[in-house]
Design a protein around this motif. Sequence first.
Motif, PDB file in Angstrom:
ATOM      1  N   GLU A  80       0.813  -1.217   0.000  1.00 58.92           N
ATOM      2  CA  GLU A  80       0.000   0.000   0.000  1.00 58.92           C
ATOM      3  C   GLU A  80       0.850   1.273   0.000  1.00 58.92           C
ATOM      4  OE1 GLU A  80      -3.267   0.265  -0.274  1.00 58.92           O
ATOM      5  OE2 GLU A  80      -3.427  -1.913  -0.452  1.00 58.92           O
ATOM      6  N   GLU A  81       2.135   1.125   0.292  1.00 55.53           N
ATOM      7  CA  GLU A  81       3.005   2.289   0.464  1.00 55.53           C
ATOM      8  C   GLU A  81       3.061   3.156  -0.790  1.00 55.53           C
ATOM      9  OE1 GLU A  81       7.598   3.069   1.969  1.00 55.53           O
ATOM     10  OE2 GLU A  81       7.068   1.220   0.933  1.00 55.53           O
ATOM     11  N   LYS A  82       3.156   2.528  -1.963  1.00 61.28           N
ATOM     12  CA  LYS A  82       3.312   3.283  -3.207  1.00 61.28           C
ATOM     13  C   LYS A  82       2.071   4.088  -3.581  1.00 61.28           C
ATOM     14  CE  LYS A  82       6.940   0.713  -5.568  1.00 61.28           C
ATOM     15  NZ  LYS A  82       7.332   0.034  -6.820  1.00 61.28           N
ATOM     16  N   ASN A  83       0.941   3.744  -2.978  1.00 65.09           N
ATOM     17  CA  ASN A  83      -0.283   4.502  -3.249  1.00 65.09           C
ATOM     18  C   ASN A  83      -0.405   5.746  -2.377  1.00 65.09           C
ATOM     19  OD1 ASN A  83      -1.451   2.840  -5.282  1.00 65.09           O
ATOM     20  ND2 ASN A  83      -2.023   1.355  -3.711  1.00 65.09           N
ATOM     21  N   ALA A  84       0.507   5.904  -1.414  1.00 65.50           N
ATOM     22  CA  ALA A  84       0.363   7.004  -0.456  1.00 65.50           C
ATOM     23  C   ALA A  84       1.555   7.948  -0.412  1.00 65.50           C
ATOM     24  CB  ALA A  84       0.104   6.450   0.945  1.00 65.50           C
ATOM     25  N   ILE A  85       2.754   7.472  -0.736  1.00 62.12           N
ATOM     26  CA  ILE A  85       3.934   8.325  -0.646  1.00 62.12           C
ATOM     27  C   ILE A  85       4.781   8.193  -1.910  1.00 62.12           C
ATOM     28  CG2 ILE A  85       4.029   8.233   1.869  1.00 62.12           C
ATOM     29  CD1 ILE A  85       6.210   6.192   1.680  1.00 62.12           C
ATOM     30  N   SER A  86       5.621   9.205  -2.151  1.00 57.64           N
ATOM     31  CA  SER A  86       6.399   9.264  -3.393  1.00 57.64           C
ATOM     32  C   SER A  86       7.883   9.015  -3.165  1.00 57.64           C
ATOM     33  CB  SER A  86       6.215  10.640  -4.043  1.00 57.64           C
ATOM     34  OG  SER A  86       6.748  11.661  -3.201  1.00 57.64           O
ATOM     35  N   TYR A  87       8.237   8.440  -2.035  1.00 58.35           N
ATOM     36  CA  TYR A  87       9.641   8.236  -1.698  1.00 58.35           C
ATOM     37  C   TYR A  87       9.805   6.938  -0.930  1.00 58.35           C
ATOM     38  CZ  TYR A  87       7.881  10.116   2.709  1.00 58.35           C
ATOM     39  OH  TYR A  87       7.142  10.329   3.846  1.00 58.35           O
ATOM     40  N   ARG A  88      11.042   6.484  -0.833  1.00 63.61           N
ATOM     41  CA  ARG A  88      11.347   5.253  -0.114  1.00 63.61           C
ATOM     42  C   ARG A  88      11.742   5.567   1.321  1.00 63.61           C
ATOM     43  NH1 ARG A  88       9.184   0.756  -2.142  1.00 63.61           N
ATOM     44  NH2 ARG A  88       9.770   0.349  -4.294  1.00 63.61           N
ATOM     45  N   GLN A  89      11.338   4.691   2.245  1.00 62.58           N
ATOM     46  CA  GLN A  89      11.645   4.878   3.654  1.00 62.58           C
ATOM     47  C   GLN A  89      12.579   3.761   4.134  1.00 62.58           C
ATOM     48  OE1 GLN A  89       7.834   6.469   5.812  1.00 62.58           O
ATOM     49  NE2 GLN A  89       7.194   4.840   4.450  1.00 62.58           N
ATOM     50  N   ASN A  90      13.656   4.145   4.775  1.00 62.15           N
ATOM     51  CA  ASN A  90      14.608   3.160   5.284  1.00 62.15           C
ATOM     52  C   ASN A  90      13.997   2.282   6.368  1.00 62.15           C
ATOM     53  OD1 ASN A  90      16.660   4.079   3.614  1.00 62.15           O
ATOM     54  ND2 ASN A  90      17.351   5.598   5.094  1.00 62.15           N
ATOM     55  N   VAL A  91      12.962   2.819   7.030  1.00 59.18           N
ATOM     56  CA  VAL A  91      12.357   2.079   8.139  1.00 59.18           C
ATOM     57  C   VAL A  91      11.711   0.781   7.651  1.00 59.18           C
ATOM     58  CG1 VAL A  91      10.847   2.275  10.145  1.00 59.18           C
ATOM     59  CG2 VAL A  91      11.859   4.306   9.170  1.00 59.18           C
ATOM     60  N   VAL A  92      11.203   0.799   6.423  1.00 59.36           N
ATOM     61  CA  VAL A  92      10.563  -0.405   5.895  1.00 59.36           C
ATOM     62  C   VAL A  92      11.597  -1.516   5.741  1.00 59.36           C
ATOM     63  CG1 VAL A  92       9.245  -1.381   3.983  1.00 59.36           C
ATOM     64  CG2 VAL A  92       8.832   0.978   4.693  1.00 59.36           C
ATOM     65  N   SER A  93      12.777  -1.174   5.222  1.00 51.10           N
ATOM     66  CA  SER A  93      13.859  -2.158   5.100  1.00 51.10           C
ATOM     67  C   SER A  93      14.279  -2.645   6.481  1.00 51.10           C
ATOM     68  CB  SER A  93      15.057  -1.538   4.381  1.00 51.10           C
ATOM     69  OG  SER A  93      14.707  -1.150   3.076  1.00 51.10           O
ATOM     70  N   PHE A  94      14.290  -1.720   7.435  1.00 55.69           N
ATOM     71  CA  PHE A  94      14.651  -2.089   8.803  1.00 55.69           C
ATOM     72  C   PHE A  94      13.639  -3.071   9.392  1.00 55.69           C
ATOM     73  CE2 PHE A  94      13.625  -1.232  13.271  1.00 55.69           C
ATOM     74  CZ  PHE A  94      14.753  -1.797  13.852  1.00 55.69           C
ATOM     75  N   LEU A  95      12.355  -2.812   9.164  1.00 55.09           N
ATOM     76  CA  LEU A  95      11.317  -3.707   9.680  1.00 55.09           C
ATOM     77  C   LEU A  95      11.474  -5.116   9.110  1.00 55.09           C
ATOM     78  CD1 LEU A  95       8.015  -1.615   9.762  1.00 55.09           C
ATOM     79  CD2 LEU A  95       9.258  -2.582  11.692  1.00 55.09           C
ATOM     80  N   ARG A  96      11.807  -5.191   7.828  1.00 55.24           N
ATOM     81  CA  ARG A  96      12.043  -6.504   7.214  1.00 55.24           C
ATOM     82  C   ARG A  96      13.244  -7.191   7.872  1.00 55.24           C
ATOM     83  NH1 ARG A  96      11.021  -3.902   2.021  1.00 55.24           N
ATOM     84  NH2 ARG A  96       8.936  -4.434   1.299  1.00 55.24           N
ATOM     85  N   PHE A  97      14.319  -6.436   8.056  1.00 57.92           N
ATOM     86  CA  PHE A  97      15.510  -6.986   8.704  1.00 57.92           C
ATOM     87  C   PHE A  97      15.187  -7.439  10.121  1.00 57.92           C
ATOM     88  CE2 PHE A  97      19.036  -5.984  11.642  1.00 57.92           C
ATOM     89  CZ  PHE A  97      19.941  -6.955  11.232  1.00 57.92           C
ATOM     90  N   PHE A  98      14.425  -6.616  10.821  1.00 51.90           N
ATOM     91  CA  PHE A  98      14.003  -6.903  12.190  1.00 51.90           C
ATOM     92  C   PHE A  98      13.270  -8.244  12.252  1.00 51.90           C
ATOM     93  CE2 PHE A  98      10.344  -6.465  15.186  1.00 51.90           C
ATOM     94  CZ  PHE A  98      11.047  -6.430  16.380  1.00 51.90           C
ATOM     95  N   GLN A  99      12.300  -8.426  11.345  1.00 52.30           N
ATOM     96  CA  GLN A  99      11.496  -9.634  11.392  1.00 52.30           C
ATOM     97  C   GLN A  99      12.241 -10.852  10.851  1.00 52.30           C
ATOM     98  OE1 GLN A  99       8.629  -9.572  13.096  1.00 52.30           O
ATOM     99  NE2 GLN A  99       8.880 -11.782  12.919  1.00 52.30           N
ATOM    100  N   ILE A 100      13.069 -10.658   9.833  1.00 48.81           N
ATOM    101  CA  ILE A 100      13.856 -11.773   9.301  1.00 48.81           C
ATOM    102  C   ILE A 100      14.816 -12.299  10.367  1.00 48.81           C
ATOM    103  CG2 ILE A 100      15.703 -12.370   7.668  1.00 48.81           C
ATOM    104  CD1 ILE A 100      14.291 -10.532   5.648  1.00 48.81           C
ATOM    105  N   THR A 101      15.416 -11.371  11.136  1.00 49.03           N
ATOM    106  CA  THR A 101      16.335 -11.780  12.201  1.00 49.03           C
ATOM    107  C   THR A 101      15.604 -12.582  13.267  1.00 49.03           C
ATOM    108  OG1 THR A 101      17.674  -9.797  11.829  1.00 49.03           O
ATOM    109  CG2 THR A 101      17.999 -10.961  13.903  1.00 49.03           C
ATOM    110  N   ILE A 102      14.426 -12.120  13.658  1.00 46.22           N
ATOM    111  CA  ILE A 102      13.640 -12.848  14.661  1.00 46.22           C
ATOM    112  C   ILE A 102      13.258 -14.227  14.133  1.00 46.22           C
ATOM    113  CG2 ILE A 102      11.427 -12.898  15.888  1.00 46.22           C
ATOM    114  CD1 ILE A 102      11.621  -9.862  16.119  1.00 46.22           C
TER     115      ILE A 102
END
Length: 377
Positions: free
Chosen positions: A166-188
């Motif tokens: 849904e992110e691409k429908n609401a904002i026009s830029y990339r957020q580093n936090v999304v990559s962090f969340l993926r890393f966070f969950q992959i590590t867990i």
Amino acid sequence: MQSFEFVDLILFLGVSQGVFLAITLLVIKNTNKAANAVLSAILLLSAVMLLGRMIFFKFLTLRLYQWSLLIDVVIFLFGPLTYMYVRRLAFYKNEKFLLSWQHYTLSIIHVLYSFYVLSLSPEVFGEMLSSGALDIPFFIIEVLGIVSNMYYCVANFKLIQLYSSEEKNAISYRQNVVSFLRFFQITIAAVVGVWVLSFVVVKLFDYQLKWIDYNTVWGATSIFIYIVGYYSLKEPELFRLPLKSKKTKPKPKQRLSTSQVQTLEKVLQQSIQEEKIFLKSNLTLRDLSERLGVSTHDISWYLNTVAKCNFYDYINQYRVKEFLRRVENNEHHYHTILALSIEAGFNSKSTFNKAFKLEMNDTPRNYIRSKSLEELV
């Protein structure tokens, strides 16, 4: 009682840092306060888990063994709390989102069982332990802990995937936090995977993997959570999205009339071409909606149905055109490609490169090189 070693100092520093981070996240003024309140709770639980393990190995007695079972309730709280953290961080519907009590059923049962064990005298507990009477309850606890954490790993991955879609429908830029969340969950998920491996090897093959067991898994998890805490101290707010219900009514085929579409196209083009609103690097659909005086739903419908693209791609195609215009003006002779892309509205090199490749089917550097060769000819 064993003597203190250097590793004990490291563990003690880890516990103190966990408490420090938990308190700091609560008192600092930041935009992720609701999410960080949950993260503080996870940090405190991690500190308790780490402290419990340190005391357990240094001052092991039957009574401490009984208390350690109560501390292990963390394994049933970790999943629900990480889910709440991701949910509060990524979605703004009910910012102080709480899970229902049913999600804590296992932790409640575990606490009740722990109090039963604590009610036993150390002598009786020792006899039950040596006779194997507690093997089945301990086995069930660990199995349920693994299943619980696997369930919330999957739930968190689904949340992150929903946000990304849904992110691409609401904002026009990339957020580093999304990559962090993926890393966070992959590590867990990786830690849970190692826990499963250790459990299977021990229970089925009666073999203990060196350095890998229940205690090291949860010790490593606690330390990882501290890294998450430090990251959260400086991380800006993630642009939160509405959490759409799974059961959605079918959208009307024609949300706007022909005249309304034409009017929206006119004001949209004026904002894009004359005001160059796309130069704002952190432009959101909400910003555009407020500028045009048109609802976000109408703009989103127009982009998806009429323009056949999402908000992210729509805005970035104009940023690419702005970059090309600057190259045509030979500004690349005086500025770097990155500088020109930032002036065109992009917020990162990776976002610019992907958008440019999508629009021009070439890399920025190759495009400029080809243009320079054409000028020489």
